[in-house]
Design an enzyme around this catalytic site. Structure first.
Site, PDB file in Angstrom:
ATOM      1  N   GLY A  55      12.926 -17.801 -49.400  1.00  0.00           N
ATOM      2  CA  GLY A  55      14.043 -17.928 -50.340  1.00  0.00           C
ATOM      3  C   GLY A  55      13.724 -18.953 -51.414  1.00  0.00           C
ATOM      4  N   PHE A  56      14.705 -19.185 -52.252  1.00  0.00           N
ATOM      5  CA  PHE A  56      14.530 -20.116 -53.372  1.00  0.00           C
ATOM      6  C   PHE A  56      14.195 -21.539 -52.868  1.00  0.00           C
ATOM      7  CE2 PHE A  56      17.540 -23.075 -55.717  1.00  0.00           C
ATOM      8  CZ  PHE A  56      16.591 -23.531 -56.606  1.00  0.00           C
ATOM      9  N   ILE A  57      15.055 -22.111 -52.048  1.00  0.00           N
ATOM     10  CA  ILE A  57      14.790 -23.487 -51.577  1.00  0.00           C
ATOM     11  C   ILE A  57      13.653 -23.483 -50.553  1.00  0.00           C
ATOM     12  CG2 ILE A  57      15.778 -25.549 -50.476  1.00  0.00           C
ATOM     13  CD1 ILE A  57      18.550 -24.628 -51.450  1.00  0.00           C
ATOM     14  N   ASP A  66      11.432 -14.825 -42.562  1.00  0.00           N
ATOM     15  CA  ASP A  66      12.394 -14.413 -43.587  1.00  0.00           C
ATOM     16  C   ASP A  66      12.568 -12.898 -43.501  1.00  0.00           C
ATOM     17  OD1 ASP A  66      13.148 -15.956 -46.616  1.00  0.00           O
ATOM     18  OD2 ASP A  66      13.679 -13.867 -46.209  1.00  0.00           O
ATOM     19  N   GLY A 111      15.563 -13.461 -49.833  1.00  0.00           N
ATOM     20  CA  GLY A 111      14.234 -14.041 -50.053  1.00  0.00           C
ATOM     21  C   GLY A 111      13.322 -12.987 -50.667  1.00  0.00           C
ATOM     22  N   LEU A 146      17.051 -22.804 -42.809  1.00  0.00           N
ATOM     23  CA  LEU A 146      17.616 -22.503 -44.126  1.00  0.00           C
ATOM     24  C   LEU A 146      18.125 -21.069 -44.231  1.00  0.00           C
ATOM     25  CD1 LEU A 146      16.127 -25.183 -44.791  1.00  0.00           C
ATOM     26  CD2 LEU A 146      15.330 -24.141 -46.900  1.00  0.00           C
ATOM     27  N   ALA A 186      20.546 -26.676 -42.844  1.00  0.00           N
ATOM     28  CA  ALA A 186      21.010 -26.693 -44.232  1.00  0.00           C
ATOM     29  C   ALA A 186      22.434 -26.162 -44.259  1.00  0.00           C
ATOM     30  CB  ALA A 186      20.103 -25.833 -45.099  1.00  0.00           C
ATOM     31  N   TYR A 230      32.624 -18.033 -45.550  1.00  0.00           N
ATOM     32  CA  TYR A 230      31.331 -18.713 -45.670  1.00  0.00           C
ATOM     33  C   TYR A 230      31.465 -20.178 -45.249  1.00  0.00           C
ATOM     34  CZ  TYR A 230      27.123 -20.586 -47.861  1.00  0.00           C
ATOM     35  OH  TYR A 230      25.945 -21.239 -48.102  1.00  0.00           O
ATOM     36  N   LYS A 279      29.732 -21.934 -41.899  1.00  0.00           N
ATOM     37  CA  LYS A 279      28.844 -23.097 -42.003  1.00  0.00           C
ATOM     38  C   LYS A 279      29.425 -24.303 -41.264  1.00  0.00           C
ATOM     39  CE  LYS A 279      25.178 -22.049 -44.431  1.00  0.00           C
ATOM     40  NZ  LYS A 279      23.839 -22.366 -43.927  1.00  0.00           N
TER      41      LYS A 279
END
Ligand code: UDP
Length: 319
Positions: A10-12, A31, A36, A76, A117, A149, A153
């Protein structure tokens, strides 16, 4: 060290993988490529210390083998992007709740340290700035899909603390505030890549709502720096840390800045929330962290200001 990154394409995750490889670690990435992308890790795929596994974290036998052989897990993998969460409520809850349950249970089986995360979304509808880690949460109606969401989390955070308290599993919880930078896609609704792409193409810059809502943005390099230092700091175990910046900007100001910095002729257009996200949407008017706790523990200070952040995204899309 051997390190597992869930959601590492993914991005991070891909920036984190790059950073850990640079530090000499052996990195395992799992992933499922939901959001991603292989192209995010293309530039590091020939590194012999990178192992890429395309699978879901819900596949317990694969995860069991991976968690057994590594030392640390950065968890993540999650549903990302407000658009995605609005469009895929089942998958969102599935991956965020069951996925984290699998990660923590297996980490506990082999007593491996985990960094979770989490997200600033857990604070909900606060209107004051300076959100602190032990503030109450103010969430909207269950009929408003967005809050699923935040709830999922939050459950991840509760479960992490439960494993820490009851099973002595070393866990660090990070609440990431709007993280931005190269490789972030606008496809799932994130504001900065959308604004920059529109500005560069001369298309309308679409501000949702009246644009008075504000956010604080942090560059992905600052975020990966912060989370790796928290992972390596024993005093962070069993605790929660905001990872963000104290600088707050309204979405209208962001649009103006992007327009000026790209030299674009794009119109700034305001779109009602209902039209942008569909029914059942509720935005957060304000979201700005106190970063006192992370500053006190590891001396964290973001190194990119808002102009440097926007410039790095402009440079990325120009490339
Ligand atoms: N937003 C916007 N235009 C876009 C995408 C997002 O005005 O093209 C707004 C969005 O409604 C929110 C803010 O920008 O108020 C940040 O949105 P994003 O999805 O990036 O992050 P989050 O809502 O999770 O903070």
């Amino acid at each position: 060290m051997k390190i597992l990154i869930t959601g590492g394409a993914g991005f991070i995750g891909s920036h984190l993988a790059e950073k850990l490889l640079e530090s000499g670690h052996e990195v395992f990435v799992i992933d499922n490529l939901w959001t991603g992308k292989l192209s995010n890790v293309e530039h590091i795929q020939n590194n012999e210390r990178l192992h890429l596994i395309v699978d879901t974290i819900l596949n317990e036998s694969v995860m069991n083998e991976l968690v057994f052989k590594i030392d640390h897990v950065y968890h993540l993998a999650a549903a990302v992007g407000v658009m995605n969460i609005m469009d895929h409520p089942v998958e969102t809850l599935d991956i965020n709740v069951k996925g984290t349950e699998v990660v923590l249970r297996l980490a506990n089986r082999f007593k491996k340290k985990v960094l979770i995360a989490s997200t600033s979304e857990v604070y909900g509808k606060h209107v004051e700035s300076d959100l602190r880690e032990d503030d109450d949460r103010i969430l909207g109606s269950v009929k408003k899909r967005r809050w699923a969401y935040a709830c999922s989390k939050t459950l991840d955070e509760f479960l992490s603390l439960a494993y820490f308290d009851e099973k002595k599993l070393p866990v660090v919880i990070t609440r990431l505030f709007n993280t931005v930078g190269p490789r972030q896609t606008g496809r799932y609704g994130m504001v900065l890549p959308n604004f920059v792409q529109s500005a560069l193409l001369g298309k309308p810059i679409k501000v949702y709502g009246d644009g008075t809502q504000s956010r604080s943005f942090t560059h992905v390099h600052d975020v990966t720096g912060a989370i790796t230092r928290l992972m390596d700091e024993p005093k962070a175990e069993g605790d929660i840390f905001n990872v963000g910046s104290g600088y707050e900007i309204t979405i209208n100001e962001l649009a103006e800045k992007v327009k000026a910095m790209t030299g674009s002729n794009s119109e700034i257009e305001h779109i009602p929330y209902e039209k942008a996200y569909g029914p059942g949407f509720e935005d957060m008017q304000r979201r700005c962290p106190s970063i006192e706790k992370i500053r006190d523990l590891i001396g964290f200070e973001p190194s990119y200001d808002i102009d440097a952040i926007i410039q790095s995204v402009i440079d990325y899309f120009k490339e």
